[in-house]
Write an enzyme that holds these catalytic residues in place. Sequence first.
Site, PDB file in Angstrom:
ATOM      1  N   ASP A  67       0.635  -1.277  -0.044  1.00 44.92           N
ATOM      2  CA  ASP A  67       0.342   0.238   0.252  1.00 44.92           C
ATOM      3  C   ASP A  67       0.631   1.326  -0.444  1.00 44.92           C
ATOM      4  O   ASP A  67       2.163   0.986   0.279  1.00 44.92           O
ATOM      5  CB  ASP A  67      -1.296   0.063   1.225  1.00 44.92           C
ATOM      6  CG  ASP A  67      -0.017  -1.052   2.864  1.00 44.92           C
ATOM      7  OD1 ASP A  67       1.126  -0.478   2.532  1.00 44.92           O
ATOM      8  OD2 ASP A  67      -1.004  -0.826   3.492  1.00 44.92           O
ATOM      9  N   ASN A 136      -7.601  -3.239  14.146  1.00 44.04           N
ATOM     10  CA  ASN A 136      -9.078  -3.452  14.059  1.00 44.04           C
ATOM     11  C   ASN A 136      -9.424  -4.436  12.438  1.00 44.04           C
ATOM     12  O   ASN A 136     -10.090  -4.801  12.203  1.00 44.04           O
ATOM     13  CB  ASN A 136      -9.949  -1.715  13.212  1.00 44.04           C
ATOM     14  CG  ASN A 136      -9.290  -1.549  12.062  1.00 44.04           C
ATOM     15  OD1 ASN A 136      -7.709  -2.145  11.310  1.00 44.04           O
ATOM     16  ND2 ASN A 136      -9.991  -0.655  11.669  1.00 44.04           N
ATOM     17  N   HIS A 138      -6.885  -4.893   9.846  1.00 40.14           N
ATOM     18  CA  HIS A 138      -7.719  -4.959   8.608  1.00 40.14           C
ATOM     19  C   HIS A 138      -5.727  -5.208   8.228  1.00 40.14           C
ATOM     20  O   HIS A 138      -4.903  -4.979   9.072  1.00 40.14           O
ATOM     21  CB  HIS A 138      -6.773  -3.347   8.471  1.00 40.14           C
ATOM     22  CG  HIS A 138      -5.909  -2.059   9.125  1.00 40.14           C
ATOM     23  ND1 HIS A 138      -6.370  -0.888   9.552  1.00 40.14           N
ATOM     24  CD2 HIS A 138      -4.779  -2.252   8.409  1.00 40.14           C
ATOM     25  CE1 HIS A 138      -5.202  -0.167   9.911  1.00 40.14           C
ATOM     26  NE2 HIS A 138      -3.675  -1.251   9.236  1.00 40.14           N
ATOM     27  N   GLU A 143      -9.455  -1.997   5.104  1.00 42.89           N
ATOM     28  CA  GLU A 143     -10.314  -1.944   6.489  1.00 42.89           C
ATOM     29  C   GLU A 143     -11.733  -2.592   6.495  1.00 42.89           C
ATOM     30  O   GLU A 143     -12.065  -2.917   5.436  1.00 42.89           O
ATOM     31  CB  GLU A 143     -10.431  -0.114   6.238  1.00 42.89           C
ATOM     32  CG  GLU A 143      -9.613   0.696   6.527  1.00 42.89           C
ATOM     33  CD  GLU A 143      -9.067   1.735   7.535  1.00 42.89           C
ATOM     34  OE1 GLU A 143      -8.871  -0.493   8.593  1.00 42.89           O
ATOM     35  OE2 GLU A 143      -8.902   2.342   7.887  1.00 42.89           O
TER      36      GLU A 143
END
Length: 252
Positions: A67, A136, A138, A143
């Site tokens: 990313d 979370n 990810h 996400e």
Amino acid sequence: MKIYRTKDYNDMSRTAANLISAQIIMKPDCVLGLATGSTPVGIYRQLAQWHQKGELDFSLVTTVNLDEYKGISPENPQSYHYFMEENLFRKVNIDRSRAFLPDGTEADSDDACRKYNQVLHSAGTVDLQLLGLGHNGHIGFNEPGTFFEKETHCVTLSDRTIQANRRFFASEEEVPRQAYTMGIKSIMSAKKILVVVSGEDKAEIVKTAFFGPVTPQVPASILQFHADVRLVADEAALSLCDIPSSGRLWSI
Ligand code: GLP
């Protein structure tokens, strides 16, 4: 899935570096999927040391990163280009024409994603994909709620991710709101996946992602369906998981 329980961050880094090093030695022209974040820093340090000692050759390796923030140039110290340059690329003999990240300077999201998908397709199947784990769940910047089938796409970062990454920026306002990320489908296409996790603050998400139900609400949970995943985690990160209290390696 194979789980390696390591003592601490250094042990985790060395164990994961050993697995990456084994991949490069077994196949010198392999394709590595690479990750950023604070967790892999020790791994890259170890790989660079082995290279400097003449034990590891990156000259034929291709790398594709997961990313990059949208709207940030490679010269920006907060960019993932810069991170990779500082932590690994400038310390090893990698051929820069074979080291790829999404182009954060491309303002047209569709173009940026299409071009990176082309890069991924021409690089060929990733032999080993390194992944960190967000609080979370990810992976990359996928996400919670991301469709499992997605290739490279532009994401709007969740508040939790913005908070978590705020520490790398002078203020919260400076944290980019969007990023380009490899999708779950691309990640799952890798032949082998290596997930690294360290610290008590990740214990809850490790349990949820790898021992809970598979759901888009916890993107990393999809990894339970991949045939060759190694989780290298320290004792603190594994502290809530129901695994035997002795030994270093398990299969679940
Ligand atoms: C970022 C990256 C992820 C990384 C995650 C965890 O959001 N895009 O690829 O895995 O953070 O980072 P850390 O290792 O610093 O906890």
